[in-house]
Design a protein around this motif. Structure first.
Motif, PDB file in Angstrom:
ATOM      1  N   ILE A 159       8.508 -16.083  88.055  1.00 24.86           N
ATOM      2  CA  ILE A 159       7.971 -16.769  86.553  1.00 24.86           C
ATOM      3  C   ILE A 159       8.756 -15.790  85.432  1.00 24.86           C
ATOM      4  O   ILE A 159       8.955 -16.240  84.311  1.00 24.86           O
ATOM      5  N   ALA A 160       8.989 -14.632  85.781  1.00 25.89           N
ATOM      6  CA  ALA A 160       9.647 -13.853  84.729  1.00 25.89           C
ATOM      7  C   ALA A 160      10.884 -14.122  84.046  1.00 25.89           C
ATOM      8  O   ALA A 160      11.021 -14.175  82.678  1.00 25.89           O
ATOM      9  N   PRO A 161      11.722 -14.691  84.762  1.00 29.10           N
ATOM     10  CA  PRO A 161      13.038 -15.363  84.151  1.00 29.10           C
ATOM     11  C   PRO A 161      12.782 -16.362  83.194  1.00 29.10           C
ATOM     12  O   PRO A 161      13.096 -16.333  82.014  1.00 29.10           O
ATOM     13  N   ALA A 162      11.696 -17.250  83.468  1.00 31.72           N
ATOM     14  CA  ALA A 162      11.129 -18.234  82.513  1.00 31.72           C
ATOM     15  C   ALA A 162      10.742 -17.690  81.487  1.00 31.72           C
ATOM     16  O   ALA A 162      10.798 -18.482  80.291  1.00 31.72           O
ATOM     17  N   LEU A 163       9.770 -16.773  81.407  1.00 33.36           N
ATOM     18  CA  LEU A 163       9.199 -16.198  80.327  1.00 33.36           C
ATOM     19  C   LEU A 163      10.205 -15.356  79.477  1.00 33.36           C
ATOM     20  O   LEU A 163       9.946 -15.078  78.361  1.00 33.36           O
ATOM     21  N   GLY A 164      11.154 -14.778  79.971  1.00 33.93           N
ATOM     22  CA  GLY A 164      12.053 -13.999  79.300  1.00 33.93           C
ATOM     23  C   GLY A 164      11.652 -12.559  79.264  1.00 33.93           C
ATOM     24  O   GLY A 164      12.073 -11.702  78.418  1.00 33.93           O
ATOM     25  N   GLN A 165      10.432 -12.150  79.894  1.00 33.78           N
ATOM     26  CA  GLN A 165       9.957 -10.879  80.126  1.00 33.78           C
ATOM     27  C   GLN A 165       9.489 -10.542  81.281  1.00 33.78           C
ATOM     28  O   GLN A 165       9.130 -11.451  82.154  1.00 33.78           O
ATOM     29  N   PRO A 166       9.318  -9.301  81.595  1.00 30.31           N
ATOM     30  CA  PRO A 166       9.187  -8.764  82.781  1.00 30.31           C
ATOM     31  C   PRO A 166       7.544  -9.299  83.307  1.00 30.31           C
ATOM     32  O   PRO A 166       6.832  -9.093  82.137  1.00 30.31           O
ATOM     33  N   VAL A 167       7.035  -9.281  84.423  1.00 24.32           N
ATOM     34  CA  VAL A 167       5.613  -9.723  84.900  1.00 24.32           C
ATOM     35  C   VAL A 167       5.523  -8.379  85.803  1.00 24.32           C
ATOM     36  O   VAL A 167       6.104  -8.299  86.992  1.00 24.32           O
ATOM     37  N   ILE A 168       4.720  -7.378  85.286  1.00 22.34           N
ATOM     38  CA  ILE A 168       4.193  -6.450  86.089  1.00 22.34           C
ATOM     39  C   ILE A 168       2.996  -6.548  86.950  1.00 22.34           C
ATOM     40  O   ILE A 168       1.863  -6.967  86.226  1.00 22.34           O
ATOM     41  N   VAL A 169       2.722  -6.096  88.081  1.00 24.56           N
ATOM     42  CA  VAL A 169       1.620  -6.291  88.891  1.00 24.56           C
ATOM     43  C   VAL A 169       0.990  -4.905  88.787  1.00 24.56           C
ATOM     44  O   VAL A 169       1.686  -3.821  88.978  1.00 24.56           O
ATOM     45  N   GLU A 170      -0.221  -4.798  88.534  1.00 28.68           N
ATOM     46  CA  GLU A 170      -1.119  -3.509  88.373  1.00 28.68           C
ATOM     47  C   GLU A 170      -2.378  -3.602  89.172  1.00 28.68           C
ATOM     48  O   GLU A 170      -3.226  -4.411  88.970  1.00 28.68           O
ATOM     49  N   ASN A 171      -2.276  -2.655  90.045  1.00 28.14           N
ATOM     50  CA  ASN A 171      -3.274  -2.736  90.926  1.00 28.14           C
ATOM     51  C   ASN A 171      -4.672  -1.726  90.361  1.00 28.14           C
ATOM     52  O   ASN A 171      -4.499  -0.492  90.124  1.00 28.14           O
ATOM     53  N   ARG A 172      -5.784  -2.611  90.306  1.00 26.12           N
ATOM     54  CA  ARG A 172      -7.035  -1.661  89.898  1.00 26.12           C
ATOM     55  C   ARG A 172      -8.228  -1.963  90.542  1.00 26.12           C
ATOM     56  O   ARG A 172      -9.228  -2.757  90.222  1.00 26.12           O
ATOM     57  N   PRO A 173      -8.051  -1.272  91.845  1.00 26.79           N
ATOM     58  CA  PRO A 173      -9.048  -1.464  92.894  1.00 26.79           C
ATOM     59  C   PRO A 173     -10.368  -0.833  92.501  1.00 26.79           C
ATOM     60  O   PRO A 173     -10.523   0.140  91.643  1.00 26.79           O
TER      61      PRO A 173
END
Length: 327
Positions: free
Chosen positions: A58-72
């Motif tokens: 979905i990042a290309p459609a949003l025009g911004q990076p989508v970052i996954v952040e793990n907080r277990p």
């Protein structure tokens, strides 16, 4: 109305108008910086895998990076609470599933969030039926044989889970109740540890989601004897469901959905829903999910909210029946 009161009302209306205008403006400009998806589990978990898959698409459609952040931590409570208390601006999202959204609110004595009050459901992404897996040394090849053995030796069969009150624990507890048997629960810190002991024969049964179950069942390290959904899984097509094996109506499916903090502007929620649905319809995404033993869902925000209400009722009863509780 006195002049002083009239002036106060005018100030209040003006402030409200400014707030609404700022919200609308913020929604129109969104996103102007990277968006993060918080996963309340360690890397490699099913929610982590699906978040990275969807995020990069979905990042290309949003025009911004989508970052996954793990907080277990604390059975998904750490990451989930963090998102619940984050700014409702569309830049912090949550990959939430059964444990975080519909089990923990009843499992923890003083849960710091309420699913329907503190979160805005965006879209349900994937479904993950569970499979009952036994260590190869256990002399059973189907669910009726497991039930017969458990009835002959009450409490002798041990089952592992990813933690007290986890989806894996409660699913197996519900299975035992439905079958009228007694087994001994051994909680672990994560499904990886429970499966390691299952393979080694230190526990005899584990119920886990398809990505993990398929990996070990296909390699012959464990034996899958039953699937918890009403329909057979295409990833283990030769393994009958619990419903087929006599436990009529048994139907438990884990899932992973996307959430935002409550109060996030509607246009942002609608756009996120639309972008994820587009991605889930792409053949390449569906092939990749198939490779990972994930079933794509995709639904409207309204349908997801209705589904959540049903799940909250189901798992509230499951937690109560299991007697699991964390202070």
């Amino acid at each position: 109305m006195t002049s002083l009161l009239r002036l106060g009302v005018l100030h209040l209306l003006r402030a409200l108008c400014f707030a609404l205008a700022a919200t609308a403006c913020g929604a129109q400009d969104w996103p102007s910086r990277p968006v993060r998806i918080v996963v309340p589990f360690p890397p490699g978990n099913g929610a982590d895998v699906i978040s990275r898959l969807i995020g990069e698409r979905i990042a290309p459609a949003l025009g911004q990076p989508v970052i996954v952040e793990n907080r277990p931590g604390a059975g998904s409570m750490v990451g989930t609470t963090f998102v619940a208390k984050s700014a409702p601006d569309g830049y912090t999202l949550l990959a939430g599933g059964n444990s975080a959204m519909v089990i923990n609110p009843f499992l923890y004595k003083d849960a710091p969030y309420d699913t329907l009050r503190d979160f805005a459901p965006i879209v349900n992404i994937s479904a993950l039926p569970l499979a009952l897996c036994v260590t190869p040394s256990l002399p059973v090849r189907n669910v009726p044989e497991l039930i017969a053995l458990a009835k002959a030796k009450p409490g002798a069969i041990t089952y592992g889970s990813s933690g007290n009150g986890s989806t894996h624990h409660l699913t197996t507890s519900l299975f035992a109740t439905a079958a009228g048997i007694q087994m001994t629960h051994i909680p672990y810190k994560g499904s990886t540890a429970s499966f390691a002991d299952l393979i080694a024969g230190r526990v005899q049964l584990v119920a886990d989601t398809m990505p993990t179950a398929v990996l070990y069942a296909r390699s012959g390290k464990v034996r899958a004897i039953g699937v918890t959904s009403l329909k057979r899984s295409p990833f283990l097509p030769d393994v009958p469901t619990l419903d087929e094996q006599g436990l009529k109506g048994f139907d438990i499916v884990a899932w992973t959905g996307l959430f935002a903090p409550a109060g996030t502007p509607e246009p942002i929620l609608d756009r996120l829903n639309a972008e994820v649905l587009k991605v889930l319809r792409e053949p390449d995404t569906r092939r990749r999910m198939n490779d990972l033993a994930l079933d794509p869902i995709g639904n409207t925000r309204e349908h997801f909210t209705a589904f959540l209400k049903q799940e909250l009722e189901r798992w509230k009863k499951a937690v109560q029946a299991s007697g699991a509780k964390i202070d």
